[in-house]
Design a protein around this motif. Structure first.
Motif, PDB file in Angstrom:
ATOM      1  N   GLY A   1       0.900  -1.406  -0.030  1.00  0.00           N
ATOM      2  CA  GLY A   1       0.149   0.059  -0.013  1.00  0.00           C
ATOM      3  C   GLY A   1       0.843   1.385   0.085  1.00  0.00           C
ATOM      4  O   GLY A   1       0.616   2.319   0.528  1.00  0.00           O
ATOM      5  N   TYR A   2       2.009   1.099  -0.607  1.00  0.00           N
ATOM      6  CA  TYR A   2       2.806   2.546  -0.827  1.00  0.00           C
ATOM      7  C   TYR A   2       3.300   2.635  -2.029  1.00  0.00           C
ATOM      8  O   TYR A   2       3.232   1.814  -2.724  1.00  0.00           O
ATOM      9  CB  TYR A   2       4.131   2.243   0.072  1.00  0.00           C
ATOM     10  CG  TYR A   2       3.853   2.121   1.753  1.00  0.00           C
ATOM     11  CD1 TYR A   2       3.859   3.159   2.581  1.00  0.00           C
ATOM     12  CD2 TYR A   2       3.907   0.784   2.312  1.00  0.00           C
ATOM     13  CE1 TYR A   2       3.607   3.049   3.907  1.00  0.00           C
ATOM     14  CE2 TYR A   2       3.648   0.641   3.671  1.00  0.00           C
ATOM     15  CZ  TYR A   2       3.420   1.650   4.377  1.00  0.00           C
ATOM     16  OH  TYR A   2       3.315   1.605   5.606  1.00  0.00           O
ATOM     17  N   ARG A   3       3.385   3.963  -2.414  1.00  0.00           N
ATOM     18  CA  ARG A   3       4.071   4.617  -3.436  1.00  0.00           C
ATOM     19  C   ARG A   3       5.657   4.437  -3.534  1.00  0.00           C
ATOM     20  O   ARG A   3       6.161   5.051  -2.730  1.00  0.00           O
ATOM     21  CB  ARG A   3       3.458   5.944  -4.115  1.00  0.00           C
ATOM     22  CG  ARG A   3       4.306   6.506  -5.094  1.00  0.00           C
ATOM     23  CD  ARG A   3       3.970   7.980  -5.436  1.00  0.00           C
ATOM     24  NE  ARG A   3       4.524   8.361  -6.624  1.00  0.00           N
ATOM     25  CZ  ARG A   3       4.557   9.767  -7.008  1.00  0.00           C
ATOM     26  NH1 ARG A   3       3.923  10.602  -6.111  1.00  0.00           N
ATOM     27  NH2 ARG A   3       5.225  10.207  -8.152  1.00  0.00           N
ATOM     28  N   ALA A   4       6.119   3.386  -4.063  1.00  0.00           N
ATOM     29  CA  ALA A   4       7.440   3.235  -4.226  1.00  0.00           C
ATOM     30  C   ALA A   4       8.330   3.518  -5.583  1.00  0.00           C
ATOM     31  O   ALA A   4       7.888   3.237  -6.555  1.00  0.00           O
ATOM     32  CB  ALA A   4       7.870   1.627  -3.770  1.00  0.00           C
ATOM     33  N   VAL A   5       9.115   4.185  -5.156  1.00  0.00           N
ATOM     34  CA  VAL A   5       9.991   4.975  -6.157  1.00  0.00           C
ATOM     35  C   VAL A   5      11.518   4.550  -6.126  1.00  0.00           C
ATOM     36  O   VAL A   5      11.849   4.444  -4.889  1.00  0.00           O
ATOM     37  CB  VAL A   5      10.295   6.548  -6.149  1.00  0.00           C
ATOM     38  CG1 VAL A   5      11.080   7.202  -6.992  1.00  0.00           C
ATOM     39  CG2 VAL A   5       8.665   7.379  -6.189  1.00  0.00           C
ATOM     40  N   THR A   6      12.011   3.956  -7.184  1.00  0.00           N
ATOM     41  CA  THR A   6      13.219   3.217  -7.169  1.00  0.00           C
ATOM     42  C   THR A   6      14.191   3.860  -8.323  1.00  0.00           C
ATOM     43  O   THR A   6      13.464   4.025  -9.453  1.00  0.00           O
ATOM     44  CB  THR A   6      13.399   1.789  -7.336  1.00  0.00           C
ATOM     45  OG1 THR A   6      12.243   1.218  -6.187  1.00  0.00           O
ATOM     46  CG2 THR A   6      14.434   1.208  -6.657  1.00  0.00           C
ATOM     47  N   TYR A   7      15.302   4.149  -8.124  1.00  0.00           N
ATOM     48  CA  TYR A   7      16.032   4.546  -9.240  1.00  0.00           C
ATOM     49  C   TYR A   7      17.673   4.299  -9.503  1.00  0.00           C
ATOM     50  O   TYR A   7      17.993   4.148  -8.332  1.00  0.00           O
ATOM     51  CB  TYR A   7      15.689   6.204  -9.579  1.00  0.00           C
ATOM     52  CG  TYR A   7      16.453   7.219  -8.336  1.00  0.00           C
ATOM     53  CD1 TYR A   7      17.564   7.948  -8.770  1.00  0.00           C
ATOM     54  CD2 TYR A   7      15.995   7.150  -6.995  1.00  0.00           C
ATOM     55  CE1 TYR A   7      18.338   8.644  -7.998  1.00  0.00           C
ATOM     56  CE2 TYR A   7      16.847   7.889  -6.132  1.00  0.00           C
ATOM     57  CZ  TYR A   7      17.743   8.709  -6.518  1.00  0.00           C
ATOM     58  OH  TYR A   7      18.491   9.503  -5.545  1.00  0.00           O
ATOM     59  N   ASP A   8      18.157   4.218 -10.481  1.00  0.00           N
ATOM     60  CA  ASP A   8      19.596   4.307 -10.459  1.00  0.00           C
ATOM     61  C   ASP A   8      20.256   5.551 -10.573  1.00  0.00           C
ATOM     62  O   ASP A   8      19.931   6.771 -11.124  1.00  0.00           O
ATOM     63  CB  ASP A   8      20.074   3.662 -11.814  1.00  0.00           C
ATOM     64  CG  ASP A   8      19.729   2.071 -11.914  1.00  0.00           C
ATOM     65  OD1 ASP A   8      19.659   1.534 -10.751  1.00  0.00           O
ATOM     66  OD2 ASP A   8      19.856   1.768 -13.010  1.00  0.00           O
ATOM     67  N   LEU A   9      21.417   6.083  -9.569  1.00  0.00           N
ATOM     68  CA  LEU A   9      21.908   7.293  -9.291  1.00  0.00           C
ATOM     69  C   LEU A   9      22.451   7.423 -10.722  1.00  0.00           C
ATOM     70  O   LEU A   9      22.864   6.587 -11.371  1.00  0.00           O
ATOM     71  CB  LEU A   9      22.966   6.880  -7.878  1.00  0.00           C
ATOM     72  CG  LEU A   9      22.502   6.718  -6.625  1.00  0.00           C
ATOM     73  CD1 LEU A   9      23.698   6.367  -6.010  1.00  0.00           C
ATOM     74  CD2 LEU A   9      21.735   7.899  -6.182  1.00  0.00           C
ATOM     75  N   LEU A  10      22.886   8.550 -10.628  1.00  0.00           N
ATOM     76  CA  LEU A  10      23.491   9.253 -12.009  1.00  0.00           C
ATOM     77  C   LEU A  10      24.709   8.452 -12.030  1.00  0.00           C
ATOM     78  O   LEU A  10      25.665   8.645 -11.151  1.00  0.00           O
ATOM     79  CB  LEU A  10      23.545  10.574 -12.064  1.00  0.00           C
ATOM     80  CG  LEU A  10      24.235  11.208 -13.273  1.00  0.00           C
ATOM     81  CD1 LEU A  10      23.164  11.148 -14.486  1.00  0.00           C
ATOM     82  CD2 LEU A  10      24.271  12.722 -12.919  1.00  0.00           C
ATOM     83  N   GLY A  11      25.019   8.035 -13.404  1.00  0.00           N
ATOM     84  CA  GLY A  11      26.361   7.141 -13.481  1.00  0.00           C
ATOM     85  C   GLY A  11      26.218   5.867 -13.321  1.00  0.00           C
ATOM     86  O   GLY A  11      27.402   5.101 -13.330  1.00  0.00           O
TER      87      GLY A  11
END
Length: 280
Positions: free
Chosen positions: A50-60
């Motif tokens: 029940g959460y909005r999960a944001v996942t990303y690769d750091l720049l580089g």
């Protein structure tokens, strides 16, 4: 498994990311030598809870852009985190961060405490804890000559390092090991690894905020592998002493990549922590 699904242009650079689920926002920040693949067994469960999960690769890192002349230090990554949250329309956020991601999360929490609902630090770099002794030796003796490394020599170097991150036999092998090595299996990948990651292994970014940790007031949980060979448990204890009310959880039979040794435990700890009431 490919966790990330989309690309986002932030402050003129392209980041690979995933933004799914509804509810309170949670952002996952990976460490090094790594990318968002490390969250593959955790993030989907948080979305389902029940959460909005944001996942990303750091720049580089990983699938994100690798601009030659762009600063990818912890300080610059913290500024980019602020830009990313603004682009996604996230005003306040829960942060779950590992390794140098923890340094980014801490710097953001110190600079913008009103925007951080809860902060979970997982085997994070802190104080003068980094680079580890093995990476320090490489930086001192070999960093400027990395262009001479063949792909096989590079794979052997990084494999030795990655094998130190886990305690479970076979946890860093086969498809899992291949996934961690994959972003670096080209000349661009190898160059990016040293220029965007290793060259920025610098404790200045954590030491300069050490005297500000006592001002943090949001709930903080520190999750640590008992047998972390890169970030010894003593640093977790020091963080828990310096951050008011911080909760320290030690995971037995786990190393620096605790999410590889104990993914179910990490998922449970994240889910439980997100349920901690806010006191402010």
């Amino acid at each position: 498994m490919t966790l990330l699904t989309d690309h986002l242009v932030v402050d003129g650079v392209r980041l690979a990311y995933r933004d799914r689920g509804q509810g309170e926002a949670v952002i996952f920040i990976h460490g090094t030598p790594s990318h968002s693949y490390e969250w593959r067994d955790v993030v989907p469960h948080i979305e389902a809870a029940g959460y909005r999960a944001v996942t990303y690769d750091l720049l580089g890192y990983g699938l994100s852009e690798r601009p030659v002349h762009r600063d990818t230090s912890v300080a610059a990554q913290t500024e980019l985190l602020e830009c990313t949250l603004a682009e996604l329309g996230v005003d306040s956020v829960n942060i779950v961060a590992h390794d140098i991601g923890g340094a980014i999360g801490l710097r953001f929490a110190v600079a913008h405490p009103e925007r951080v609902r809860r902060l979970m630090l997982i085997d994070t770099v802190s104080y003068d804890s980094w680079p580890s002794s093995t990476w320090r030796k490489f930086i001192d003796e070999q960093l400027d000559g990395y262009m001479n490394l063949s792909q096989d020599a590079f794979d052997a170097l990084l494999t030795r390092q990655l094998e130190m991150t886990v305690e479970t036999e076979g946890a860093m092998a086969g498809d899992v090991l291949d996934a961690y090595l994959a972003p670096h299996r080209s000349m661009l990948g190898r160059t990016s690894f040293f220029e965007h990651q290793v060259r920025h292994y610098d404790s200045t970014y954590t030491e300069e905020i050490s005297d500000k940790l006592s001002a943090l007031t949001m709930p903080v949980r520190i999750l640590w592998g008992e047998n972390d060979r890169w970030q010894p448990l003593g640093y977790a204890q020091r963080l828990s002493n310096d951050i008011p009310g911080a909760d320290l959880v030690v995971v037995p039979r786990a190393g620096h990549f605790v999410m590889e040794d104990a993914p179910e435990r990490v998922t449970r700890e994240v889910r439980d922590f997100l349920a901690v009431p806010l006191l402010r």
